[in-house]
Design a protein around this motif. Sequence first.
Motif, PDB file in Angstrom:
ATOM      1  N   GLU A   1     102.792  70.176  19.633  1.00  0.00           N
ATOM      2  CA  GLU A   1     102.046  71.093  19.959  1.00  0.00           C
ATOM      3  C   GLU A   1     101.724  70.926  18.706  1.00  0.00           C
ATOM      4  O   GLU A   1      99.921  70.469  18.967  1.00  0.00           O
ATOM      5  CB  GLU A   1     102.788  72.414  19.413  1.00  0.00           C
ATOM      6  N   ALA A   2     102.220  70.505  17.400  1.00  0.00           N
ATOM      7  CA  ALA A   2     100.839  69.972  16.322  1.00  0.00           C
ATOM      8  C   ALA A   2     101.510  68.883  15.574  1.00  0.00           C
ATOM      9  O   ALA A   2     102.218  69.286  14.642  1.00  0.00           O
ATOM     10  CB  ALA A   2     100.099  71.430  15.983  1.00  0.00           C
ATOM     11  N   VAL A   3     100.700  68.158  14.949  1.00  0.00           N
ATOM     12  CA  VAL A   3     100.995  67.398  13.525  1.00  0.00           C
ATOM     13  C   VAL A   3      99.957  67.637  12.593  1.00  0.00           C
ATOM     14  O   VAL A   3      98.901  67.892  12.477  1.00  0.00           O
ATOM     15  CB  VAL A   3     100.252  65.374  14.150  1.00  0.00           C
ATOM     16  N   TYR A   4     100.682  67.621  11.752  1.00  0.00           N
ATOM     17  CA  TYR A   4      99.963  68.592   9.963  1.00  0.00           C
ATOM     18  C   TYR A   4      99.874  66.560   9.438  1.00  0.00           C
ATOM     19  O   TYR A   4     100.662  65.886   9.218  1.00  0.00           O
ATOM     20  CB  TYR A   4     100.329  69.348   9.818  1.00  0.00           C
ATOM     21  N   PHE A   5      98.623  66.661   8.504  1.00  0.00           N
ATOM     22  CA  PHE A   5      98.875  65.634   7.667  1.00  0.00           C
ATOM     23  C   PHE A   5      97.941  66.430   6.334  1.00  0.00           C
ATOM     24  O   PHE A   5      96.938  66.940   6.650  1.00  0.00           O
ATOM     25  CB  PHE A   5      98.087  64.367   7.935  1.00  0.00           C
ATOM     26  N   THR A   6      98.246  65.435   4.889  1.00  0.00           N
ATOM     27  CA  THR A   6      97.391  66.040   3.787  1.00  0.00           C
ATOM     28  C   THR A   6      97.186  64.966   3.015  1.00  0.00           C
ATOM     29  O   THR A   6      97.763  63.928   2.794  1.00  0.00           O
ATOM     30  CB  THR A   6      98.612  66.910   2.738  1.00  0.00           C
ATOM     31  N   LYS A   7      96.232  65.076   2.888  1.00  0.00           N
ATOM     32  CA  LYS A   7      95.369  63.864   0.806  1.00  0.00           C
ATOM     33  C   LYS A   7      94.941  64.382   0.471  1.00  0.00           C
ATOM     34  O   LYS A   7      93.702  65.180   0.551  1.00  0.00           O
ATOM     35  CB  LYS A   7      95.112  62.743   2.526  1.00  0.00           C
ATOM     36  N   ALA A   8      95.354  63.900  -1.091  1.00  0.00           N
ATOM     37  CA  ALA A   8      94.755  64.553  -2.152  1.00  0.00           C
ATOM     38  C   ALA A   8      94.090  63.208  -2.958  1.00  0.00           C
ATOM     39  O   ALA A   8      93.731  63.933  -3.979  1.00  0.00           O
ATOM     40  CB  ALA A   8      96.057  65.402  -3.129  1.00  0.00           C
ATOM     41  N   THR A   9      93.849  62.785  -2.291  1.00  0.00           N
ATOM     42  CA  THR A   9      93.083  61.541  -3.131  1.00  0.00           C
ATOM     43  C   THR A   9      91.767  61.211  -2.586  1.00  0.00           C
ATOM     44  O   THR A   9      91.983  61.145  -1.104  1.00  0.00           O
ATOM     45  CB  THR A   9      93.567  60.513  -3.532  1.00  0.00           C
TER      46      THR A   9
ATOM     47  N   ALA B   1      93.438  64.437  19.668  1.00  0.00           N
ATOM     48  CA  ALA B   1      94.040  65.515  19.713  1.00  0.00           C
ATOM     49  C   ALA B   1      93.290  66.484  21.232  1.00  0.00           C
ATOM     50  O   ALA B   1      91.813  66.438  20.515  1.00  0.00           O
ATOM     51  CB  ALA B   1      94.382  66.275  18.834  1.00  0.00           C
ATOM     52  N   THR B   2      94.208  67.347  21.303  1.00  0.00           N
ATOM     53  CA  THR B   2      92.970  68.347  22.093  1.00  0.00           C
ATOM     54  C   THR B   2      91.672  69.366  20.964  1.00  0.00           C
ATOM     55  O   THR B   2      90.691  69.396  21.082  1.00  0.00           O
ATOM     56  CB  THR B   2      93.645  69.709  22.910  1.00  0.00           C
ATOM     57  N   TRP B   3      92.622  69.623  20.240  1.00  0.00           N
ATOM     58  CA  TRP B   3      91.469  70.316  18.986  1.00  0.00           C
ATOM     59  C   TRP B   3      92.021  70.287  17.692  1.00  0.00           C
ATOM     60  O   TRP B   3      92.745  69.357  17.674  1.00  0.00           O
ATOM     61  CB  TRP B   3      91.575  71.787  19.199  1.00  0.00           C
TER      62      TRP B   3
ATOM     63  N   PHE C   1      86.634  72.412   8.047  1.00  0.00           N
ATOM     64  CA  PHE C   1      85.681  71.680   9.401  1.00  0.00           C
ATOM     65  C   PHE C   1      86.545  71.613  10.483  1.00  0.00           C
ATOM     66  O   PHE C   1      87.575  71.449  10.176  1.00  0.00           O
ATOM     67  CB  PHE C   1      85.101  71.147   8.753  1.00  0.00           C
ATOM     68  N   ASP C   2      85.639  71.585  11.470  1.00  0.00           N
ATOM     69  CA  ASP C   2      86.970  71.601  13.074  1.00  0.00           C
ATOM     70  C   ASP C   2      85.431  70.076  14.125  1.00  0.00           C
ATOM     71  O   ASP C   2      84.293  70.300  14.056  1.00  0.00           O
ATOM     72  CB  ASP C   2      87.287  72.651  13.239  1.00  0.00           C
ATOM     73  N   LYS C   3      86.944  70.674  15.063  1.00  0.00           N
ATOM     74  CA  LYS C   3      85.967  70.225  16.090  1.00  0.00           C
ATOM     75  C   LYS C   3      84.821  70.488  17.077  1.00  0.00           C
ATOM     76  O   LYS C   3      83.432  69.722  17.402  1.00  0.00           O
ATOM     77  CB  LYS C   3      86.735  69.707  16.980  1.00  0.00           C
TER      78      LYS C   3
ATOM     79  N   PRO D   1      97.811  66.650  20.368  1.00  0.00           N
ATOM     80  CA  PRO D   1      98.027  65.644  19.677  1.00  0.00           C
ATOM     81  C   PRO D   1      98.449  64.673  21.218  1.00  0.00           C
ATOM     82  O   PRO D   1      99.516  65.175  22.167  1.00  0.00           O
ATOM     83  CB  PRO D   1      98.726  64.903  19.060  1.00  0.00           C
ATOM     84  N   THR D   2      97.470  63.358  21.585  1.00  0.00           N
ATOM     85  CA  THR D   2      97.834  63.068  22.885  1.00  0.00           C
ATOM     86  C   THR D   2      98.995  62.140  22.949  1.00  0.00           C
ATOM     87  O   THR D   2      99.765  62.041  22.284  1.00  0.00           O
ATOM     88  CB  THR D   2      96.297  61.897  23.002  1.00  0.00           C
ATOM     89  N   ALA D   3      99.520  61.731  24.047  1.00  0.00           N
ATOM     90  CA  ALA D   3     100.772  60.506  23.933  1.00  0.00           C
ATOM     91  C   ALA D   3     100.757  59.595  23.397  1.00  0.00           C
ATOM     92  O   ALA D   3     102.163  59.284  22.670  1.00  0.00           O
ATOM     93  CB  ALA D   3     101.143  60.581  25.588  1.00  0.00           C
ATOM     94  N   ASP D   4     100.036  59.012  23.239  1.00  0.00           N
ATOM     95  CA  ASP D   4      99.415  58.058  23.064  1.00  0.00           C
ATOM     96  C   ASP D   4      99.740  57.840  21.418  1.00  0.00           C
ATOM     97  O   ASP D   4     100.013  56.808  20.796  1.00  0.00           O
ATOM     98  CB  ASP D   4      98.370  56.668  23.432  1.00  0.00           C
ATOM     99  N   PHE D   5      99.193  58.635  20.605  1.00  0.00           N
ATOM    100  CA  PHE D   5      99.437  59.100  19.227  1.00  0.00           C
ATOM    101  C   PHE D   5     100.138  58.995  18.952  1.00  0.00           C
ATOM    102  O   PHE D   5     101.013  58.607  18.106  1.00  0.00           O
ATOM    103  CB  PHE D   5      98.956  60.368  19.572  1.00  0.00           C
ATOM    104  N   LEU D   6     101.611  60.062  19.674  1.00  0.00           N
ATOM    105  CA  LEU D   6     102.722  60.576  19.571  1.00  0.00           C
ATOM    106  C   LEU D   6     103.335  58.947  19.694  1.00  0.00           C
ATOM    107  O   LEU D   6     104.678  59.034  18.728  1.00  0.00           O
ATOM    108  CB  LEU D   6     103.350  61.547  19.897  1.00  0.00           C
ATOM    109  N   ASP D   7     103.452  58.122  20.672  1.00  0.00           N
ATOM    110  CA  ASP D   7     104.198  56.684  21.003  1.00  0.00           C
ATOM    111  C   ASP D   7     104.091  55.927  19.894  1.00  0.00           C
ATOM    112  O   ASP D   7     104.571  55.453  18.992  1.00  0.00           O
ATOM    113  CB  ASP D   7     103.723  56.719  21.945  1.00  0.00           C
TER     114      ASP D   7
END
Length: 205
Positions: free
Chosen positions: A75-83, A105-107, A129-131, A178-184
């Motif tokens: 349903e959703a994947v989360y990433f963070t970056k601090a640098t 991803a769809t959005w 900021f978003d799609k 997220p798309t299936a190829d991304f999850l794979d």
Amino acid sequence: MKSILLWFIFSILGLAIGAISALFMAGLLFVGPKLGGTLIIDDWASDWSIGSETANPYVRARVARHGLLALRKEEAVYFTKATDQSGEPLREACTYRVEGSSLPATWWSITLYDAQSRLPMNTDSRLSFDKTQAEFAFGGDAAWLFDVRASAIADDSLPWVSSRAAGEFDLMLRLYRPTADFLDDPVSVLDPPQIIRLACDGEEK
């Protein structure tokens, strides 16, 4: 008597170390909403056990603590970056350019959080900021960019996210459906946004 005293001291130390470790893993001693890092792509870190039945108690406690992450990766994947791209911490005193392209991803959205895992306490109404914004500003999301800075500038034509009152901060990328190829194969499919430092404290980089 001496052996009893030593046993007592080591018992207390063991309990203290265990408690500190548990609090850290749960996010109670954790600075910012950074994730566990089971998946890292260009320093964008994600923990794919979030929202799943396989998440250990520490991950579940961190999710409950921050209240930011709950959905399963389908349903959703989360990433963070601090640098930034040079490895320096993101901070309010600097201005950054975030550049990206179409995401798998769809959005999607990118949101700024301060060191306490909160939205900065400011009234700029520009914390993400978003799609949808990318499509509006650039006619699509094949290529997009925005600035992260502490105040508006005279030419406000470029989208921007406010870091005012954030101190040191993280950016969180959310990929919804997220798309299936991304999850794979996330490493091959995801081209993560670049965070480029432009200037700090009024001085050009």
